[in-house]
Design a protein around this motif. Structure first.
Motif, short mmCIF file in Angstrom:
data_model
loop_
_atom_site.label_atom_id
_atom_site.label_comp_id
_atom_site.label_asym_id
_atom_site.label_seq_id
_atom_site.Cartn_x
_atom_site.Cartn_y
_atom_site.Cartn_z
N LYS A 1 29.14 30.00 -29.27
CA LYS A 1 30.50 30.01 -29.79
C LYS A 1 31.45 29.39 -28.77
O LYS A 1 32.33 28.60 -29.12
N ARG A 2 31.27 29.72 -27.52
CA ARG A 2 32.10 29.13 -26.46
C ARG A 2 31.88 27.63 -26.38
O ARG A 2 32.83 26.87 -26.16
N ILE A 3 30.64 27.21 -26.54
CA ILE A 3 30.32 25.78 -26.47
C ILE A 3 31.03 25.03 -27.58
O ILE A 3 31.53 23.92 -27.37
N MET A 4 31.11 25.61 -28.77
CA MET A 4 31.81 24.94 -29.88
C MET A 4 33.27 24.69 -29.51
O MET A 4 33.78 23.58 -29.67
N ILE B 1 35.25 20.83 -28.49
CA ILE B 1 36.48 20.27 -29.07
C ILE B 1 37.49 20.00 -27.95
O ILE B 1 38.10 18.93 -27.90
N ALA B 2 37.65 20.96 -27.04
CA ALA B 2 38.59 20.79 -25.93
C ALA B 2 38.20 19.59 -25.06
O ALA B 2 39.06 18.80 -24.67
N ALA B 3 36.91 19.43 -24.79
CA ALA B 3 36.44 18.31 -23.98
C ALA B 3 36.69 16.98 -24.69
O ALA B 3 37.05 15.99 -24.05
N THR B 4 36.52 16.97 -26.00
CA THR B 4 36.79 15.75 -26.77
C THR B 4 38.25 15.34 -26.59
O THR B 4 38.55 14.17 -26.37
N GLY C 1 44.73 17.47 -35.68
CA GLY C 1 43.64 18.02 -36.48
C GLY C 1 42.60 18.71 -35.62
O GLY C 1 42.16 19.83 -35.93
N LEU C 2 42.20 18.06 -34.52
CA LEU C 2 41.21 18.68 -33.64
C LEU C 2 41.77 19.92 -32.95
O LEU C 2 41.07 20.91 -32.77
#
Length: 122
Positions: A66-69, A73-76, A93-94
């Protein structure tokens, strides 16, 4: 601030998942371990968005997944090239998707506090 309806979060997740797949293919690494892992993470993100949209599916992700998900997004958003930010609504949107997943994971699913509280959803 207006938040998108859940069905738009599904669309945002699906579009980003597709964009990533095309990007991996363009650099000739679609079958690489990192691209396969990325596809799994974004498949989970899309699945989670569908759950937020009301789809009834069991949730079986370990806390770390869950943390990885959320972190993916944050890394993107952190690593995106400037052209990415020119796409209409892409960043918002992200961020909406990140906040929706992060809020749900933190408060609804009884997940412990994030490792990076300075990036926690408001």
């Amino acid at each position: 601030m207006n938040r998108p309806p859940p069905f738009q979060l599904v669309q945002i997740a699906r579009e980003e998942r597709s964009r990533r797949k095309v990007a991996w293919e363009r650099v000739g690494k679609l079958d690489s371990p990192i691209a396969i892992e990325d596809e799994i993470i974004w498949s989970n993100i899309e699945h989670f968005a569908r759950i937020l949209n009301g789809e009834r599916r069991p949730i079986h992700w370990p806390v770390e997944h869950k943390r990885i998900m959320v972190e993916s997004i944050a890394a993107t958003l952190r690593k995106a090239p400037e052209a990415f930010y020119a796409l209409p609504g892409k960043v918002r949107g992200l961020r909406d998707l990140q906040y929706a997943i992060q809020f749900t994971l933190l408060y609804v699913l009884d997940q412990p506090a994030p490792e990076h509280p300075e990036r926690a959803a408001a």
